[in-house]
Motif scaffolding. Structure first.
Motif, PDB file in Angstrom:
ATOM      1  N   PRO A  83      47.993  53.948  34.679  1.00  0.00           N
ATOM      2  CA  PRO A  83      47.064  54.881  35.324  1.00  0.00           C
ATOM      3  C   PRO A  83      47.480  55.201  36.764  1.00  0.00           C
ATOM      4  O   PRO A  83      48.119  54.380  37.419  1.00  0.00           O
ATOM      5  N   GLU A  84      47.113  56.394  37.221  1.00  0.00           N
ATOM      6  CA  GLU A  84      47.454  56.793  38.592  1.00  0.00           C
ATOM      7  C   GLU A  84      46.741  55.908  39.618  1.00  0.00           C
ATOM      8  O   GLU A  84      47.314  55.507  40.624  1.00  0.00           O
ATOM      9  N   ARG A  85      45.463  55.673  39.360  1.00  0.00           N
ATOM     10  CA  ARG A  85      44.689  54.845  40.298  1.00  0.00           C
ATOM     11  C   ARG A  85      43.878  53.825  39.500  1.00  0.00           C
ATOM     12  O   ARG A  85      43.397  54.125  38.397  1.00  0.00           O
ATOM     13  N   VAL A  86      43.705  52.659  40.102  1.00  0.00           N
ATOM     14  CA  VAL A  86      42.810  51.660  39.517  1.00  0.00           C
ATOM     15  C   VAL A  86      41.867  51.210  40.618  1.00  0.00           C
ATOM     16  O   VAL A  86      42.295  50.749  41.673  1.00  0.00           O
ATOM     17  N   ILE A  87      40.579  51.388  40.385  1.00  0.00           N
ATOM     18  CA  ILE A  87      39.586  51.033  41.399  1.00  0.00           C
ATOM     19  C   ILE A  87      38.651  49.973  40.829  1.00  0.00           C
ATOM     20  O   ILE A  87      37.995  50.199  39.800  1.00  0.00           O
ATOM     21  N   VAL A  88      38.632  48.827  41.469  1.00  0.00           N
ATOM     22  CA  VAL A  88      37.691  47.785  41.066  1.00  0.00           C
ATOM     23  C   VAL A  88      36.422  47.965  41.895  1.00  0.00           C
ATOM     24  O   VAL A  88      36.479  48.050  43.128  1.00  0.00           O
ATOM     25  N   ILE A  89      35.293  48.056  41.205  1.00  0.00           N
ATOM     26  CA  ILE A  89      34.015  48.215  41.911  1.00  0.00           C
ATOM     27  C   ILE A  89      33.411  46.823  42.063  1.00  0.00           C
ATOM     28  O   ILE A  89      32.853  46.261  41.112  1.00  0.00           O
ATOM     29  N   ALA A  90      33.551  46.268  43.247  1.00  0.00           N
ATOM     30  CA  ALA A  90      33.025  44.914  43.489  1.00  0.00           C
ATOM     31  C   ALA A  90      31.532  45.020  43.773  1.00  0.00           C
ATOM     32  O   ALA A  90      31.115  45.572  44.791  1.00  0.00           O
ATOM     33  N   ASP A  91      30.749  44.522  42.847  1.00  0.00           N
ATOM     34  CA  ASP A  91      29.304  44.690  42.957  1.00  0.00           C
ATOM     35  C   ASP A  91      28.626  43.344  43.206  1.00  0.00           C
ATOM     36  O   ASP A  91      28.546  42.511  42.313  1.00  0.00           O
ATOM     37  N   ASN A  92      28.155  43.173  44.417  1.00  0.00           N
ATOM     38  CA  ASN A  92      27.442  41.939  44.774  1.00  0.00           C
ATOM     39  C   ASN A  92      28.225  40.690  44.395  1.00  0.00           C
ATOM     40  O   ASN A  92      27.660  39.725  43.873  1.00  0.00           O
ATOM     41  N   CYS A  93      29.529  40.720  44.652  1.00  0.00           N
ATOM     42  CA  CYS A  93      30.361  39.574  44.284  1.00  0.00           C
ATOM     43  C   CYS A  93      30.230  38.451  45.315  1.00  0.00           C
ATOM     44  O   CYS A  93      30.194  38.696  46.523  1.00  0.00           O
ATOM     45  N   THR A  94      30.163  37.239  44.827  1.00  0.00           N
ATOM     46  CA  THR A  94      30.144  36.089  45.731  1.00  0.00           C
ATOM     47  C   THR A  94      31.370  35.212  45.484  1.00  0.00           C
ATOM     48  O   THR A  94      31.455  34.101  45.983  1.00  0.00           O
ATOM     49  N   ASP A  95      32.285  35.698  44.684  1.00  0.00           N
ATOM     50  CA  ASP A  95      33.506  34.937  44.417  1.00  0.00           C
ATOM     51  C   ASP A  95      34.716  35.703  44.955  1.00  0.00           C
ATOM     52  O   ASP A  95      34.571  36.542  45.838  1.00  0.00           O
ATOM     53  N   THR A  96      35.878  35.429  44.413  1.00  0.00           N
ATOM     54  CA  THR A  96      37.097  36.025  44.973  1.00  0.00           C
ATOM     55  C   THR A  96      37.557  37.267  44.211  1.00  0.00           C
ATOM     56  O   THR A  96      38.721  37.647  44.281  1.00  0.00           O
ATOM     57  N   THR A  97      36.654  37.891  43.494  1.00  0.00           N
ATOM     58  CA  THR A  97      37.008  39.084  42.709  1.00  0.00           C
ATOM     59  C   THR A  97      37.755  40.107  43.562  1.00  0.00           C
ATOM     60  O   THR A  97      38.811  40.634  43.163  1.00  0.00           O
ATOM     61  N   GLU A  98      37.197  40.374  44.731  1.00  0.00           N
ATOM     62  CA  GLU A  98      37.741  41.423  45.591  1.00  0.00           C
ATOM     63  C   GLU A  98      39.183  41.098  46.006  1.00  0.00           C
ATOM     64  O   GLU A  98      40.084  41.942  45.892  1.00  0.00           O
ATOM     65  N   ALA A  99      39.380  39.867  46.439  1.00  0.00           N
ATOM     66  CA  ALA A  99      40.707  39.472  46.903  1.00  0.00           C
ATOM     67  C   ALA A  99      41.723  39.520  45.763  1.00  0.00           C
ATOM     68  O   ALA A  99      42.848  40.001  45.928  1.00  0.00           O
ATOM     69  N   ILE A 100      41.321  39.034  44.604  1.00  0.00           N
ATOM     70  CA  ILE A 100      42.242  39.032  43.458  1.00  0.00           C
ATOM     71  C   ILE A 100      42.593  40.462  43.065  1.00  0.00           C
ATOM     72  O   ILE A 100      43.746  40.778  42.766  1.00  0.00           O
ATOM     73  N   ALA A 101      41.604  41.336  43.108  1.00  0.00           N
ATOM     74  CA  ALA A 101      41.852  42.740  42.753  1.00  0.00           C
ATOM     75  C   ALA A 101      42.895  43.341  43.688  1.00  0.00           C
ATOM     76  O   ALA A 101      43.824  44.026  43.251  1.00  0.00           O
TER      77      ALA A 101
END
Lengths: 76, 530
Positions: B190-208
């Protein structure tokens, strides 16, 4: 009915199977079963589409591709 | 994901699709003003509010009425009650009791005729509705109808098809990395991949970010998955052209090889195609219950294939949308569609993916599930989990119908619910007959008619589950486990009708997985957290 057989049992009187309501229930279930059987057979058989039997060449008057036809296609 | 099946048939062996049904908003939003508000829309909202509450009763009443009618007809033809079992000796050794009981020929032929009529009727209505959508030029209501879209895009090249993937994620640190890796392995990626971090309290954002994805962090989102998607889509859609496609997928979803390529090919060859729904199949594991669910999904996929990709539900697990479809849906909410104007997803929907399917369908948009777009979906590990999942789907399906009412585009979904409703009655009466016969019969009695009928059902079950492999076929051949499974789902169905009628709140369960990679839908997780 999976095996077409029924386990023996004497909890209910055997006469119950000769009552009118049981006969109606039995026929009601049979009718439903044959109805679903028909649907099952339809599902087993390959699905036929009428459109496959009709010549559809040139049915589309223009391309549906995102790439416009070289001549710009028919007028809107 | 939405619900599984969709078919209008089933007991005693015929596979029924309950799959495509996902919950949704019960009512139109009445708080949001709309520029395009009109009297019919207001009237529809009112009817819809009533239907939202009583849709279950309407369906139950119709199916019970149908059964009573059939019972009355059967009684009128008053079958003989004097039939007794006979006996014979086979090969001079075995004493066999048998009962030649079978419905009269006229009744049997009537049932066959009724079956053919129903099947042809549903197919014909669906075809008429589809053709009418395809030919529609109603620029007021069918905003996504192919003719209108074709006219607007004729002679214009909006660039090659591009894919932007959005992945709503709430605390998905355990699975998001693998999901992003599998996306990158797609050819083309895919051209772009966007992870929507919703009220995350873990490391989802960093891993993404580590895996090269863009991250969109939701702000004050209280509307679960649909709310998160809406926030991200609001800014995204404005920048997308006609051939830019948005793919929504769960954070724990693995696409099959070729998914994106097949999708892109379809969007390229048909500029009127508005959406593609992934064809889901069950993950491995979970023993007998897992196999029962896998068989169900295999039959669903077979059914979609037989329908040549005409889709029942655009699964939230993995579906692709032309940007025009999402934009038009957002603009139509509050007037033509339920929900809040400007929202792509209806945040009041229990299962937002099915709601979006109905939204696009009611606007006349073309959608498909090509064979090449396959995706693994999670299975419920326990009967209790299955109960919760299916109750949510069922409740959602009913609420969808309540929200959208009876217009022609919804007829297939009404037929589905009525079909399942009637199958509950048919299957229950079948079990009752077996029970009474078993309790009142002295000795083994063979019923040739039922033996024959049962054999055909077994063939149907095995053939329809064939693609699932030898385990699927074996389970299908046994028939009884699948009948019990069907009965279990029927009980859920009845509970769903009961709940919606008495306005009970639906509850959600969240399957906790032992392994980091095991899937648990983001929807479930978000709902569990709220």
């Amino acid at each position: 009915m999976s095996g077409g057989q029924v386990l023996a049992g004497l909890v209910l009187p055997e006469a119950i199977m000769h009552t009118q309501w049981f006969a109606v229930l039995s026929t009601f279930v049979a009718v439903n079963t044959v109805l679903y059987l028909t649907l099952a057979i339809i599902k087993i058989l390959p699905k036929a589409y009428l459109s496959d039997w009709i010549d559809q060449r040139n049915r589309r008057s223009e391309t549906r591709s995102i790439y416009p036809e070289p001549d710009g296609g028919p007028p809107a | 994901m939405g619900n599984l099946r969709s078919a209008s048939e089933r007991p005693m062996g015929v596979s029924v699709s309950r799959i495509p049904a996902t919950p949704i908003a019960t009512e139109f939003d009445t708080t949001t003003p709309s520029d395009v508000e009109d009297v019919p829309a207001a009237g529809r909202r009112l009817a819809s509010r009533w239907l939202g509450r009583y849709v279950g009763l309407v369906i139950a009443s119709i199916t019970v009425a149908g059964s009573v009618l059939l019972w009355a007809v059967v009684s009128a033809y008053s079958p003989s009650v004097d039939q007794a079992a006979q006996s014979t000796t086979l090969f001079g050794r075995w004493h066999v009791a048998y009962d030649l009981q079978a419905p009269a020929l006229t009744i049997a032929l009537g049932a066959v005729g009724l079956g053919l009529l129903l099947a042809a009727g549903v197919a014909a209505v669906e075809r008429l509705v589809l053709d009418s959508s395809r030919r529609s030029t109603d620029a007021r209501a069918k905003l996504l109808a192919p003719k209108l879209v074709m006219a607007e895009t004729r002679g214009v090249f909006g660039g090659p098809v591009s894919v932007t993937v959005i992945i709503p994620a709430h605390n998905e640190a355990g699975s998001i990395g693998a999901t992003l890796d599998s996306l990158r392995a797609q050819e083309p990626a895919p051209e772009r991949v966007i992870v929507i971090a919703d009220n995350c309290t873990d490391t989802t954002e960093a891993i993404a970010r580590e895996h090269g994805a863009e991250v969109f962090v939701t702000v004050d989102n209280t509307k679960k998955k649909a709310g998160a998607l809406n926030q991200a889509l609001r800014g995204l859609l404005d920048g997308l052209g006609d051939n830019d496609v948005v793919m929504c997928m769960d954070a724990d979803t693995n696409l099959d090889d070729g998914f994106l390529a097949a999708g892109i090919q379809r969007f390229t060859s048909d500029r009127a195609l508005m959406a593609i729904g992934g064809l889901f199949y069950g993950e491995e594991g979970h023993g007998l219950l897992g196999q029962l669910q896998r068989n169900e999904y295999v039959r669903y996929s077979r059914e979609i294939k037989r329908r040549r990709g005409r889709v029942f539900v655009l699964t939230g697990t993995a579906s692709m949308f032309r940007s025009r479809a999402l934009r038009t849906v957002a603009e139509s909410r509050g007037s033509l569609l339920p929900g809040i104007n400007g929202d792509v997803y209806d945040t009041a929907a229990l299962t937002e993916d099915n709601e979006l399917t109905l939204a696009i369908k009611s606007l006349g948009g073309l959608m498909a599930s090509p064979d090449g777009c396959r995706v693994v979906t999670e299975l419920m590990p326990t009967w209790r989990n299955l109960w919760t999942q299916r109750l949510r789907w069922q409740r959602g399906a009913l609420e969808n119908l309540g929200a959208y009412g009876p217009p022609p585009a919804m007829l297939r979904y009404w037929a589905q619910q009525l079909g399942i409703g009637y199958s509950v009655i048919a299957l229950s009466s079948f079990w009752l007959l077996i029970l009474v016969t078993a309790l009142a019969t002295d000795g083994w009695v063979w019923f040739p008619f039922w033996l024959g009928v049962g054999s055909v059902f077994i063939v149907d079950r095995v053939v329809s589950a064939w693609r699932g492999g030898w385990r699927a076929r074996l389970l299908a051949a046994l028939m009884v486990p699948e009948l019990i499974y069907d009965m279990y789902l029927d009980v859920v169905y009845v509970k769903g009708i009961f709940d919606i009628t008495f306005a009970r709140r639906a509850t959600w369960g969240h399957v906790a997985h032992a392994t980091a990679r095991a899937p648990a839908t983001t929807t479930d997780q978000m709902e569990a957290m709220s």
